[in-house]
Write an enzyme that holds these catalytic residues in place. Structure first.
Site, mmCIF file in Angstrom:
data_model
loop_
_atom_site.group_PDB
_atom_site.id
_atom_site.type_symbol
_atom_site.label_atom_id
_atom_site.label_comp_id
_atom_site.label_asym_id
_atom_site.label_seq_id
_atom_site.Cartn_x
_atom_site.Cartn_y
_atom_site.Cartn_z
ATOM 1 C CE LYS A 83 -4.373 0.964 2.323
ATOM 2 N NZ LYS A 83 -5.007 0.963 3.644
HETATM 3 C C1 E4P Z 1 -8.466 1.791 3.603
HETATM 4 O O1 E4P Z 1 -7.617 1.017 3.156
HETATM 5 C C2 E4P Z 1 -8.324 2.512 4.868
HETATM 6 O O2 E4P Z 1 -7.665 1.674 5.781
HETATM 7 C C3 E4P Z 1 -9.632 2.876 5.511
HETATM 8 O O3 E4P Z 1 -10.735 2.524 4.740
HETATM 9 C C4 E4P Z 1 -9.658 4.252 6.106
HETATM 10 O O4 E4P Z 1 -10.919 4.500 6.635
HETATM 11 P P1 E4P Z 1 -11.231 5.618 7.734
HETATM 12 O O5 E4P Z 1 -11.505 6.896 7.032
HETATM 13 O O6 E4P Z 1 -12.440 5.102 8.454
HETATM 14 O O7 E4P Z 1 -10.015 5.706 8.619
#
Ligand code: E4P
Length: 217
Positions: A83
């Site tokens: 990522k």
């Molecule tokens: C995606 O890969 C992220 O980990 C996640 O969806 C972030 O979400 P949030 O805005 O609830 O922190």
């Protein structure tokens, strides 16, 4: 539509993987911090629970550092998706990993322009954060619609739209209606998907009536 679970909580991953409905896992540094566990250890454990992609996020901000960290993460298991953030350096690192057939999830996407760049860099997944857009009064769902429309114009864009920052079952349903490939869903929202008061009420009536027949199957 594929379902990923957005957590680094191994207990919850095991529980939901047992349903057979889980296609992958996403984590981020915040979720790792919340787990209170060693990053490499927890990612290794998760990659052994699910066979689908497990996103593990780099924390370097320069391409060279991202590549160094990503190579270490990719060695953990074949189902690791590196990522990287949607920055020029992240895109460079994405291009590097995709040319080596290593999955990349380009994260923190907040515009259609950014999503075009992720596809051009060969990302396996692009993660538009819809809840965070809704939070600032913009439409997360409009972004999903725009990205799906753009990606559908070009056969050679192989990037999957991974809907992230999901806050409600409606987010999942609306994303599915738009043809998004994947939703990464927090465990609490995933559990909400099955609930409907009329299902509970109907089941209770059926069971009461069945009892009255005195029969067994
Ligand atoms: C995606 O890969 C992220 O980990 C996640 O969806 C972030 O979400 P949030 O805005 O609830 O922190």
């Amino acid at each position: 539509m594929k379902f990923f679970i957005d957590t680094a909580d191994v207990k919850e991953i095991r529980e939901l993987a047992a349903t057979g409905l889980l296609d992958g896992v996403t984590t981020n540094p915040t979720l790792i911090a919340k787990s209170g566990r060693d990053f490499i250890e927890v990612i290794t454990e998760i990659a052994g629970i699910v066979s689908g992609p497990v996103s593990a996020e780099v924390t370097a901000t320069d391409a060279e550092g991202m590549i160094r960290e990503g190579e270490k993460l990719a060695r953990i298991a074949d189902n690791i998706a590196i990522k990287v953030p949607l920055t020029w350096d992240g895109l460079k690192a994405c291009k590097y990993f995709s040319s080596k057939n290593i999955m990349v999830n380009v994260t923190l996407c907040f515009s259609a322009a950014q999503a075009i760049l992720a596809a051009k860099a060969g990302a396996s997944f692009v993660s538009p954060f819809i809840g965070r857009l809704d939070d600032i009064g913009q439409s997360g769902m409009q972004l999903i619609s725009d990205i799906c429309t753009i990606y559908n114009q070009y056969e050679y864009f192989n990037t999957e739209v991974l809907v992230a920052s999901v806050r409600s079952p409606a987010h999942v349903v609306e994303s599915a209606m738009l043809g998004a490939h994947v939703a990464t869903i927090p465990p609490s929202v995933l559990k909400q998907l099955v609930s409907h008061p009329l299902t509970d009420k109907g089941l209770s009536t059926f069971l009461d009536d069945w009892k009255k027949t005195g029969q067994k199957i």
